[in-house]
Design an enzyme around this catalytic site. Structure first.
Site, short mmCIF file in Angstrom:
data_model
loop_
_atom_site.label_atom_id
_atom_site.label_comp_id
_atom_site.label_asym_id
_atom_site.label_seq_id
_atom_site.Cartn_x
_atom_site.Cartn_y
_atom_site.Cartn_z
N LYS A 121 11.29 -49.61 -22.07
CA LYS A 121 10.57 -48.47 -21.50
C LYS A 121 10.88 -48.35 -20.01
O LYS A 121 11.33 -49.31 -19.38
CB LYS A 121 9.06 -48.67 -21.67
CG LYS A 121 8.55 -48.56 -23.11
CD LYS A 121 7.03 -48.73 -23.12
CE LYS A 121 6.47 -48.73 -24.53
NZ LYS A 121 6.56 -47.44 -25.21
N ASP A 130 -1.75 -51.97 -25.60
CA ASP A 130 -1.16 -51.75 -26.92
C ASP A 130 -1.78 -52.64 -28.01
O ASP A 130 -1.33 -52.62 -29.15
CB ASP A 130 0.36 -51.94 -26.83
CG ASP A 130 1.13 -51.00 -27.74
OD1 ASP A 130 0.55 -50.00 -28.19
OD2 ASP A 130 2.32 -51.27 -27.99
N LYS A 182 -3.44 -52.65 -34.55
CA LYS A 182 -2.18 -53.00 -33.87
C LYS A 182 -2.49 -53.93 -32.71
O LYS A 182 -3.30 -53.61 -31.84
CB LYS A 182 -1.49 -51.73 -33.36
CG LYS A 182 -0.25 -52.01 -32.50
CD LYS A 182 0.51 -50.74 -32.14
CE LYS A 182 1.62 -51.04 -31.13
NZ LYS A 182 2.36 -49.81 -30.73
N GLU A 220 7.81 -50.61 -32.51
CA GLU A 220 7.47 -51.95 -33.00
C GLU A 220 6.12 -51.98 -33.71
O GLU A 220 5.91 -52.81 -34.60
CB GLU A 220 7.48 -52.95 -31.84
CG GLU A 220 6.18 -53.03 -31.01
CD GLU A 220 5.83 -51.74 -30.27
OE1 GLU A 220 6.72 -50.91 -30.07
OE2 GLU A 220 4.64 -51.57 -29.90
N ASP A 231 11.44 -49.98 -29.75
CA ASP A 231 10.16 -49.57 -29.18
C ASP A 231 9.22 -49.00 -30.25
O ASP A 231 8.06 -48.72 -29.98
CB ASP A 231 10.40 -48.54 -28.06
CG ASP A 231 9.20 -48.39 -27.14
OD1 ASP A 231 8.26 -49.21 -27.23
OD2 ASP A 231 9.21 -47.44 -26.32
N ARG A 269 4.62 -50.01 -35.87
CA ARG A 269 4.64 -49.75 -37.32
C ARG A 269 5.19 -50.94 -38.08
O ARG A 269 4.85 -51.14 -39.24
CB ARG A 269 5.45 -48.47 -37.59
CG ARG A 269 6.88 -48.56 -37.17
CD ARG A 269 7.55 -47.18 -37.07
NE ARG A 269 7.09 -46.44 -35.89
CZ ARG A 269 7.48 -45.21 -35.60
NH1 ARG A 269 8.29 -44.55 -36.40
NH2 ARG A 269 7.03 -44.60 -34.51
N ASP A 326 3.75 -54.17 -24.62
CA ASP A 326 4.87 -53.44 -25.21
C ASP A 326 5.83 -53.00 -24.12
O ASP A 326 5.64 -51.97 -23.49
CB ASP A 326 4.36 -52.23 -26.00
CG ASP A 326 5.50 -51.46 -26.68
OD1 ASP A 326 6.64 -51.99 -26.71
OD2 ASP A 326 5.25 -50.35 -27.17
N1 BES Z 1 2.84 -48.38 -27.85
C1 BES Z 1 3.70 -47.26 -27.93
C2 BES Z 1 2.95 -45.94 -28.06
C3 BES Z 1 2.13 -45.49 -26.88
C4 BES Z 1 2.65 -44.59 -25.97
C5 BES Z 1 0.81 -45.89 -26.74
C6 BES Z 1 1.87 -44.16 -24.91
C7 BES Z 1 0.05 -45.46 -25.69
C8 BES Z 1 0.57 -44.59 -24.78
C9 BES Z 1 4.61 -47.40 -29.14
O1 BES Z 1 4.96 -48.69 -29.49
C10 BES Z 1 5.87 -46.70 -28.82
O2 BES Z 1 6.55 -47.14 -27.94
N2 BES Z 1 6.15 -45.62 -29.53
C11 BES Z 1 7.31 -44.87 -29.32
C12 BES Z 1 7.86 -44.46 -30.65
C13 BES Z 1 9.26 -43.95 -30.61
C14 BES Z 1 10.22 -45.03 -30.17
C15 BES Z 1 9.64 -43.43 -31.98
C16 BES Z 1 6.93 -43.64 -28.50
O3 BES Z 1 5.83 -43.11 -28.67
O4 BES Z 1 7.74 -43.23 -27.67
ZN ZN Z 2 3.67 -50.14 -28.94
MN MN Z 3 6.64 -49.40 -28.46
#
Ligand code: BES
Ligand code: ZN
Ligand code: MN
Length: 522
Positions: free
Chosen positions: A302, A313, A290, A374, A372, A376, A295
């Site tokens: 966020k 990220d 990734k 993104e 968010d 996947r 992000d």
């Molecule tokens: N990059 C984040 C995941 C992340 C969170 C990495 C904390 C490192 C530390 C990812 O893109 C994300 O935002 N995931 C969301 C998914 C949700 C929207 C289903 C999440 O984990 O809240």
């Molecule tokens: Zn992310």
């Molecule tokens: Mn995200």
């Protein structure tokens, strides 16, 4: 009786001459002599609870020092706990100016092979830095086989010497680095094995340092284009074929998911493909990382707190790119492709929106219910690109979900997949590397949450089990190819220092990937 040949060798001799110098890291040597004769500024002995009572280096050193060491152990309440350390002047009792002890708890032999040694060797380096001792010697008792233990200690020492201080201008930038560290393995391997161990550790740790550098750089510096330039440069130098696709090239292919994430950003996206194709190859492995360079969450933005570390990220991309370069440096007889769809995820007038229906590279349609989620999306198109290379195995590494950190904590990666033997092989490589990973399931029932009324899939499910629904989303894009998904959202960066791993980017995954490739090639 034949006396063992006395030898000492350094990584200057063990390393291929083409390797670039890495001034931030340590010159290493292995010596099969007696560590107590070492003429250094600091001699560090890794010490397990059993060593406190035993008759090892510690006992011999204490005799030479007239009981000074055991007094210090009592006075300082040194219990050999992991991470605990002690330092004392030798006052001429030994050739070393100072002697240090670093605790390894149950011992160097306990737990995953080499894990305690990596931490202890990293701690020894930090001790040397903290007391301004440029030349350090490090020894231990027990542990894995001498060659594997030497490799683990060499890795730990060099990783402990890593610093990201290019933006410091205050007195912290003046900290002197170590000049040299000499390892004294117990029951030393022969010189050829020691040279191999050093060379392997050198390649692995250079790769980790590269990955850490990519991640530690601020997002404004480490843009998708910058990643492509840097990784492309390493790749060409190591003999990989470098392919970089810009926005137009990705559009022509039909990477609708990746480009949707990229469309809100002023930074141009880059799809990076490094290919190592040796003349003879045992199998073809595709690595996907990734590569979201920042992000923000996009329109599903966020919080400040949630966004704070989101330059991290792209840690998956950093890991796979660095590991593929290392595989080429070692000329492993295995075909390796590293793929990274690099982009920012930003809110703007051109961002992708909630409710958008996108078309993936493999033709599936996806309804967006959270911008968010993104990672996947970018990974799905990269996985499809990877499948077209007809691989024997696909492994992806991604800071994918906060839910995985909730499930496993900040130090452990979640491992999912569709193939038992691949998952087992990868977890064994991770164990060898001292990186903590844990298997998570992909329960088919959860996939119901990804059903959409108007498209083939939605990009997010409900809150609970978020790491697993993310994995299930990816599973839709790998068909029947053996695949492992590693969620590194927790361990990709560290807020506490521990031996060989400092604060900030950890380079997590690099050595596990490299060891997986080495084992697949063997
Ligand atoms: N990059 C984040 C995941 C992340 C969170 C990495 C904390 C490192 C530390 C990812 O893109 C994300 O935002 N995931 C969301 C998914 C949700 C929207 C289903 C999440 O984990 O809240
Ligand atoms: Zn992310
Ligand atoms: Mn995200």
């Amino acid at each position: 009786m034949t006396l063992p040949l006395r030898w000492a060798l350094g990584n200057g001799a063990a390393v291929s001459p083409s390797a670039e110098p890495d001034p931030a890291m340590l010159e290493l040597a292995v010596d099969n002599g007696d560590p107590l004769d070492s003429q250094v500024d600091l001699l560090v002995i890794a010490c397990g609870e059993a060593d406190l009572a035993g008759a090892g280096h510690l006992e011999r050193a204490d005799l030479r020092l007239g009981g000074l060491l055991k007094r210090a152990i009592t006075d300082e309440r040194f219990r050999a706990r992991p991470g605990q350390s002690l330092i004392a002047h030798t006052h001429g009792g030994l050739p070393a100016v100072r002697i240090g002890l670093v605790g390894v708890g149950a011992g160097a032999a306990a737990g995953a092979p080499g894990r305690a040694l990596r931490i202890a060797a990293g701690t020894a380096v930090r001790l040397g830095v903290s007391v301004g001792a440029p030349r350090v010697a490090f020894t231990w008792t027990g542990g894995a086989g001498a060659t594997a233990a030497t490799e683990a200690a060499a890795e730990g020492a060099r990783l402990g010497a890593y610093r990201f201080d290019k933006y410091l201008t205050d007195e912290r930038s003046q900290t002197t680095s170590l000049a040299a560290l000499t390892l004294y393995p117990p029951g030393p391997p022969d010189a050829a094995e020691a040279a191999t161990a050093l060379a392997r550790a050198e390649t692995a740790t250079r790769a980790v340092a590269r990955a850490r550098d990519l991640v530690n750089e601020p997002a404004g510096v480490m843009t998708p284009a910058r990643i492509a330039d840097l990784a492309g440069g390493w790749g060409r130098q190591a003999g990989l074929v470098v392919e970089v696709l810009d926005r137009a090239a990705c559009a022509k292919l039909g990477m609708g998911l990746f480009l949707a994430v990229a469309q809100g950003s002023a930074e141009e996206p880059r799809f990076v493909h490094l290919a190592w194709s040796p003349p003879t190859s045992r199998k073809r492995v595709v690595l996907v990382g990734k590569g979201v360079t920042f992000d923000s969450g996009g329109l599903s933005i966020k919080t400040n707190e949630g966004m704070l570390d989101m330059k991290t990220d792209m840690a998956g991309a950093a890991a796979v790119l660095a590991a593929a370069v290392a595989a080429a440096e070692e000329k492993l007889p295995i075909e390796v492709h590293a793929l990274a769809a690099c982009t920012e995820n930003m809110p703007s007038g051109s961002s992708y929106k909630l409710g958008d229906v996108l078309r993936s590279l493999d033709g599936k349609t996806v309804e967006i219910n959270n911008t968010d989620a993104e990672g996947r999306l970018t990974l799905a198109d990269a996985l499809t690109f990877g499948l077209r290379l007809q691989p024997d195995a696909v492994l992806d590494f991604a800071t994918l979900t906060g839910a995985c950190v909730v499930a496993l904590g900040p130090y452990t990666a979640g491992v999912m997949g569709n193939d038992e033997s691949l998952a087992t092989a990868f977890l064994a490589a991770a164990e060898q590397s001292g990186e903590e990973m844990w298997r998570l399931p992909l329960p088919p029932r959860l996939a119901e949450q990804l059903k959409s009324e108007i498209a083939d899939l939605k990009n997010t499910g409900e809150r609970w089990g978020g790491a697993l629904t993310a994995g299930l989303f990816l599973k839709e894009f790998v068909g029947n190819v053996p695949w492992v998904h590693v969620d590194i959202a927790g361990p990709a960066s560290a807020s506490k220092e521990q031996g060989h791993v400092g604060k900030g980017a950890t380079g997590f995954g690099v050595i596990s990937i490299l060891n997986y490739l080495r084992r697949s090639a063997a």
